[in-house]
Design a protein around this motif. Structure first.
Motif, short mmCIF file in Angstrom:
data_model
loop_
_atom_site.label_atom_id
_atom_site.label_comp_id
_atom_site.label_asym_id
_atom_site.label_seq_id
_atom_site.Cartn_x
_atom_site.Cartn_y
_atom_site.Cartn_z
N SER A 202 -9.12 -1.33 2.80
CA SER A 202 -7.38 -0.60 2.75
C SER A 202 -6.84 -1.34 1.61
O SER A 202 -5.92 -0.68 0.99
CB SER A 202 -6.86 -1.33 4.24
OG SER A 202 -5.66 -0.76 4.01
N GLU A 203 -6.82 -2.74 1.37
CA GLU A 203 -6.36 -3.34 0.33
C GLU A 203 -6.43 -2.90 -1.12
O GLU A 203 -5.69 -2.59 -1.89
CB GLU A 203 -6.29 -4.76 0.42
CG GLU A 203 -5.80 -5.72 1.52
CD GLU A 203 -6.14 -7.04 1.67
OE1 GLU A 203 -7.00 -7.58 0.81
OE2 GLU A 203 -5.67 -7.73 2.42
N ILE A 204 -7.78 -2.68 -1.23
CA ILE A 204 -8.37 -2.09 -2.38
C ILE A 204 -7.89 -0.67 -2.86
O ILE A 204 -7.03 -0.48 -3.93
CB ILE A 204 -9.90 -2.08 -2.61
CG1 ILE A 204 -10.33 -3.71 -2.68
CG2 ILE A 204 -10.25 -1.40 -4.01
CD1 ILE A 204 -11.76 -3.48 -2.51
N ALA A 205 -7.84 0.16 -1.85
CA ALA A 205 -7.25 1.58 -1.90
C ALA A 205 -5.97 1.33 -1.90
O ALA A 205 -5.19 2.25 -2.85
CB ALA A 205 -7.82 2.22 -0.55
N TYR A 206 -5.09 0.88 -1.21
CA TYR A 206 -3.58 0.84 -1.56
C TYR A 206 -3.26 0.25 -2.97
O TYR A 206 -2.37 0.95 -3.43
CB TYR A 206 -3.09 -0.35 -0.60
CG TYR A 206 -1.56 -0.68 -0.56
CD1 TYR A 206 -0.64 0.32 -0.02
CD2 TYR A 206 -0.96 -1.76 -1.16
CE1 TYR A 206 0.46 0.17 -0.05
CE2 TYR A 206 0.53 -1.79 -1.55
CZ TYR A 206 1.02 -0.97 -0.87
OH TYR A 206 2.56 -0.95 -0.96
N LYS A 207 -4.10 -0.69 -3.42
CA LYS A 207 -3.32 -1.01 -4.94
C LYS A 207 -3.87 -0.23 -5.85
O LYS A 207 -3.05 0.01 -7.00
CB LYS A 207 -4.40 -2.36 -5.29
CG LYS A 207 -3.69 -3.45 -4.41
CD LYS A 207 -4.78 -4.91 -5.01
CE LYS A 207 -4.05 -6.09 -3.95
NZ LYS A 207 -4.78 -7.30 -4.19
N GLN A 208 -4.90 0.54 -5.79
CA GLN A 208 -5.35 1.74 -6.55
C GLN A 208 -4.48 2.96 -6.49
O GLN A 208 -4.22 3.54 -7.46
CB GLN A 208 -6.77 2.16 -6.45
CG GLN A 208 -7.85 0.91 -6.77
CD GLN A 208 -9.38 1.45 -6.62
OE1 GLN A 208 -9.45 2.52 -6.33
NE2 GLN A 208 -10.04 0.37 -6.88
N LEU A 209 -4.09 3.18 -5.22
CA LEU A 209 -3.20 4.46 -5.01
C LEU A 209 -1.57 4.28 -5.21
O LEU A 209 -1.08 5.20 -5.24
CB LEU A 209 -3.71 5.03 -3.50
CG LEU A 209 -4.86 5.56 -3.39
CD1 LEU A 209 -5.36 5.77 -2.03
CD2 LEU A 209 -5.17 6.74 -4.24
N ASN A 210 -1.30 3.10 -4.96
CA ASN A 210 0.23 2.78 -5.06
C ASN A 210 0.78 2.54 -6.38
O ASN A 210 0.36 1.74 -6.96
CB ASN A 210 0.48 1.56 -4.03
CG ASN A 210 2.12 1.35 -3.77
OD1 ASN A 210 2.76 2.29 -4.55
ND2 ASN A 210 2.34 0.56 -3.19
N PRO A 211 1.59 3.52 -6.75
CA PRO A 211 1.95 3.64 -8.21
C PRO A 211 2.94 2.14 -8.50
O PRO A 211 3.32 1.81 -9.61
CB PRO A 211 2.71 4.89 -8.61
CG PRO A 211 3.02 5.39 -7.00
CD PRO A 211 1.92 4.79 -6.26
N ARG A 212 3.45 1.90 -7.61
CA ARG A 212 4.35 0.62 -7.68
C ARG A 212 3.76 -0.74 -7.65
O ARG A 212 4.39 -1.67 -8.00
CB ARG A 212 5.35 0.63 -6.70
CG ARG A 212 6.38 1.88 -6.59
CD ARG A 212 7.24 1.80 -5.22
NE ARG A 212 7.08 3.25 -4.51
CZ ARG A 212 6.80 3.36 -3.59
NH1 ARG A 212 6.75 2.35 -2.62
NH2 ARG A 212 6.71 4.66 -2.86
N GLU A 213 2.52 -0.64 -7.43
CA GLU A 213 1.88 -2.01 -7.60
C GLU A 213 1.10 -2.27 -8.79
O GLU A 213 0.78 -1.49 -9.50
CB GLU A 213 1.03 -2.08 -6.32
CG GLU A 213 1.31 -1.95 -5.07
CD GLU A 213 2.14 -3.40 -4.70
OE1 GLU A 213 1.78 -4.65 -5.10
OE2 GLU A 213 3.31 -3.25 -4.39
#
Length: 74
Positions: free
Chosen positions: A63-74
C-alpha cells in the motif's frame, strides 16, 4: 470495483490474494477514493497487483509503495 476480475487472470495463492485485497483497500483509503466505480480505482488495482506479485508480500508495504507511486503530490 471488485478486485476479483483482475486477480482471476493471475496465479496467486489465497494468502497472496488476501494481502493484495488488504493493500488495495488501504491504498484506496489513503488516496481518499470512496467511489469504487471511479476509473482511477482500476489503475490502483493494477498497481497494487503489480507490486504484490513482484516480491512484496506485506500489505502495508504494498500500500505504501502504491500510494507513493500513484500520489502526484508525494
Amino acid at each position: 470495483m471488485p478486485l476479483d476480475r483482475f486477480l482471476s487472470d493471475i496465479d496467486v495463492t489465497p494468502e497472496q490474494r488476501h494481502v493484495i485485497e488488504l493493500a488495495f483497500k488501504s491504498t484506496l483509503r489513503n488516496l481518499n477514493l470512496i467511489d469504487r466505480s471511479d476509473p482511477v480505482c482500476e489503475i490502483v488495482a493494477r498497481k497494487v497487483i503489480e507490486i504484490g506479485t513482484n516480491g512484496v508480500s506485506n500489505a502495508v508495504a504494498i500500500s505504501e509503495i502504491a500510494y507513493k507511486q500513484l500520489n502526484p503530490r508525494e
